[in-house]
Design a protein around this motif. Structure first.
Motif, PDB file in Angstrom:
ATOM      1  N   LEU A   1      -7.168  -2.010   4.096  1.00 30.02           N
ATOM      2  CA  LEU A   1      -7.220  -0.552   3.431  1.00 30.02           C
ATOM      3  C   LEU A   1      -6.509   0.469   4.153  1.00 30.02           C
ATOM      4  CD1 LEU A   1     -11.086  -0.573   3.096  1.00 30.02           C
ATOM      5  CD2 LEU A   1      -9.419  -0.558   1.381  1.00 30.02           C
ATOM      6  N   SER A   2      -5.891   1.359   3.636  1.00 32.26           N
ATOM      7  CA  SER A   2      -4.927   2.510   4.220  1.00 32.26           C
ATOM      8  C   SER A   2      -6.061   3.190   5.180  1.00 32.26           C
ATOM      9  CB  SER A   2      -4.484   3.414   3.460  1.00 32.26           C
ATOM     10  OG  SER A   2      -4.280   4.617   3.863  1.00 32.26           O
TER      11      SER A   2
ATOM     12  N   GLN B   1     -13.957   9.617  -2.238  1.00 36.43           N
ATOM     13  CA  GLN B   1     -12.363   9.764  -2.703  1.00 36.43           C
ATOM     14  C   GLN B   1     -12.490  10.730  -3.688  1.00 36.43           C
ATOM     15  OE1 GLN B   1      -9.591   8.521  -0.954  1.00 36.43           O
ATOM     16  NE2 GLN B   1     -11.100   7.963   0.360  1.00 36.43           N
TER      17      GLN B   1
ATOM     18  N   THR C   1      -5.741   0.293  -7.059  1.00 34.66           N
ATOM     19  CA  THR C   1      -5.455   1.853  -6.949  1.00 34.66           C
ATOM     20  C   THR C   1      -6.448   2.865  -7.586  1.00 34.66           C
ATOM     21  OG1 THR C   1      -4.097   1.520  -9.073  1.00 34.66           O
ATOM     22  CG2 THR C   1      -2.867   1.423  -7.185  1.00 34.66           C
ATOM     23  N   LEU C   2      -6.173   3.962  -7.058  1.00 36.24           N
ATOM     24  CA  LEU C   2      -7.190   5.109  -7.593  1.00 36.24           C
ATOM     25  C   LEU C   2      -6.743   5.620  -9.042  1.00 36.24           C
ATOM     26  CD1 LEU C   2      -7.672   7.169  -4.347  1.00 36.24           C
ATOM     27  CD2 LEU C   2      -9.256   5.275  -5.257  1.00 36.24           C
TER      28      LEU C   2
ATOM     29  N   LEU D   1       0.942  -1.507   0.087  1.00 36.51           N
ATOM     30  CA  LEU D   1      -0.068  -0.125   0.135  1.00 36.51           C
ATOM     31  C   LEU D   1       0.849   1.307  -0.071  1.00 36.51           C
ATOM     32  CD1 LEU D   1      -2.928  -0.874   2.293  1.00 36.51           C
ATOM     33  CD2 LEU D   1      -3.113  -0.531   0.031  1.00 36.51           C
TER      34      LEU D   1
ATOM     35  N   PHE E   1      -4.877   1.833  -2.562  1.00 35.94           N
ATOM     36  CA  PHE E   1      -5.820   1.765  -1.719  1.00 35.94           C
ATOM     37  C   PHE E   1      -6.547   0.607  -1.036  1.00 35.94           C
ATOM     38  CE2 PHE E   1     -10.033   0.319  -3.289  1.00 35.94           C
ATOM     39  CZ  PHE E   1      -9.708   0.342  -4.656  1.00 35.94           C
ATOM     40  N   GLU E   2      -6.102  -0.676  -1.851  1.00 38.93           N
ATOM     41  CA  GLU E   2      -6.525  -1.815  -0.887  1.00 38.93           C
ATOM     42  C   GLU E   2      -5.640  -3.200  -1.434  1.00 38.93           C
ATOM     43  OE1 GLU E   2     -10.227  -3.633  -1.776  1.00 38.93           O
ATOM     44  OE2 GLU E   2     -10.070  -3.619  -4.099  1.00 38.93           O
TER      45      GLU E   2
ATOM     46  N   ILE F   1     -16.166   3.971  -1.395  1.00 40.02           N
ATOM     47  CA  ILE F   1     -14.775   4.476  -1.790  1.00 40.02           C
ATOM     48  C   ILE F   1     -14.958   5.557  -3.080  1.00 40.02           C
ATOM     49  CG2 ILE F   1     -12.432   4.222  -3.175  1.00 40.02           C
ATOM     50  CD1 ILE F   1     -12.584   1.277  -1.304  1.00 40.02           C
TER      51      ILE F   1
ATOM     52  N   THR G   1      -2.885   5.929  -6.720  1.00 37.03           N
ATOM     53  CA  THR G   1      -2.795   5.730  -5.082  1.00 37.03           C
ATOM     54  C   THR G   1      -3.070   4.484  -4.677  1.00 37.03           C
ATOM     55  OG1 THR G   1      -3.030   8.000  -4.854  1.00 37.03           O
ATOM     56  CG2 THR G   1      -3.124   6.775  -2.904  1.00 37.03           C
TER      57      THR G   1
ATOM     58  N   MET H   1      -6.706   6.960   4.614  1.00 32.97           N
ATOM     59  CA  MET H   1      -7.496   7.365   3.480  1.00 32.97           C
ATOM     60  C   MET H   1      -8.860   7.292   3.704  1.00 32.97           C
ATOM     61  SD  MET H   1      -5.627   5.502   0.322  1.00 32.97           S
ATOM     62  CE  MET H   1      -6.712   6.062  -0.941  1.00 32.97           C
ATOM     63  N   PHE H   2      -9.463   6.609   4.570  1.00 30.08           N
ATOM     64  CA  PHE H   2     -10.598   6.308   5.041  1.00 30.08           C
ATOM     65  C   PHE H   2     -10.935   6.551   6.411  1.00 30.08           C
ATOM     66  CE2 PHE H   2      -9.292   3.551   1.538  1.00 30.08           C
ATOM     67  CZ  PHE H   2     -10.018   3.885   0.642  1.00 30.08           C
TER      68      PHE H   2
END
Ligand code: 16G
Length: 241
Positions: free
Chosen positions: A148-149, A173, A213-214, A119, A220-221, A169, A218, A152-153
């Protein structure tokens, strides 16, 4: 029918014959197939040979046995395309099935080393570990463990993850979900997985690890999923360019 002069093993020919009859709808989903004794008479082979063919079809997920009752035709497997980056909830909706989840774990923890790396976190950063059994029309299909980070959440809670994580998400986001790297391998169910998925211990499992990734790249999971191999097959179109 079987050809005794063929170099193909008898049990294999019986498997093919039964599969053909299922394809032709002579035996439909949930129908009981003839007993070992009846099949051995029809094919003029030993019951051992018939048993071998049936066991192979049970292991393939084509048939299932019910103790004291008989052997039945299993539901057709779900065909999951490997192309689109979709969520479990979306996949079920596409098939007209209802997705639901049972939450087994929801905890915030210091990220394990491999997850830190995957991550792109710093040592000591926190992640959510979320473990869910995923159901399609109330039947267990997969067990999933998401990391999950946490940064970020910040507002993620148990209620949210009972629904669609991807939906949450994309709502929270600034970036949409972009892409994922996915690995699939064959494993067998241990006692815990077998119980959660309602399958015998040592059944075949499709184990998938997904790194998502987004759109801006980035991560994210990291998700580890165990899908029932008797209910799923993964399909893809491939091109010779
Ligand atoms: C799928 C994904 C999983 C993702 C989940 C989100 C595979 C192998 N795994 O199960 O990575 O976290 O969908 O589903 O496809 P949700 O939005 O319904 O919570």
């Amino acid at each position: 029918m079987v050809d005794k002069k063929s170099p193909l093993p008898m049990y294999y020919q019986i498997e093919e014959d039964l599969k053909q009859r299922i394809t032709n709808q002579e035996f439909k989903t949930s129908d009981m197939i003839p007993s070992e004794r009846e099949l051995s008479e029809t094919f003029e082979v030993s019951r051992m040979t018939v048993r071998q063919a049936i066991t192979n079809l049970v292991n393939e997920g084509v048939l299932y046995r019910v103790k004291g009752k008989g052997t039945f035709v299993a539901e057709e497997k779900i065909e999951q395309p490997l192309q689109g980056l979709t969520s479990f909830t979306e996949d079920m909706k596409t098939r007209g099935m209802e997705a639901s989840s049972k939450l087994l774990t929801f905890e915030k923890m210091s990220a394990p080393l491999d997850i830190t790396r995957k991550l792109q976190l710093n040592e000591g950063d926190e992640v959510y570990k979320i473990q869910r059994v995923r159901f399609a029309d109330q039947k267990p299909m997969a067990v999933e463990t998401n990391f999950l980070s946490a940064a970020m959440f910040p507002e993620l809670d148990e209620q949210t993850v009972l629904g669609s994580l991807y939906n949450y998400i994309e709502k929270t986001q600034k970036q949409p979900i972009g892409k994922a790297h996915q690995m699939i391998e064959a494993t067998i169910a241990d006692e815990n997985q077998a119980e959660l998925l309602d399958i015998p211990v040592d059944s075949a499992i499709l184990s998938i690890e997904r790194h998502s990734t987004l759109a801006d790249g980035t991560p994210f999971e990291v998700v580890r999923s165990s899908y029932r191999a008797d209910r799923y097959k993964f399909i893809s179109d491939i091109y010779r360019t």
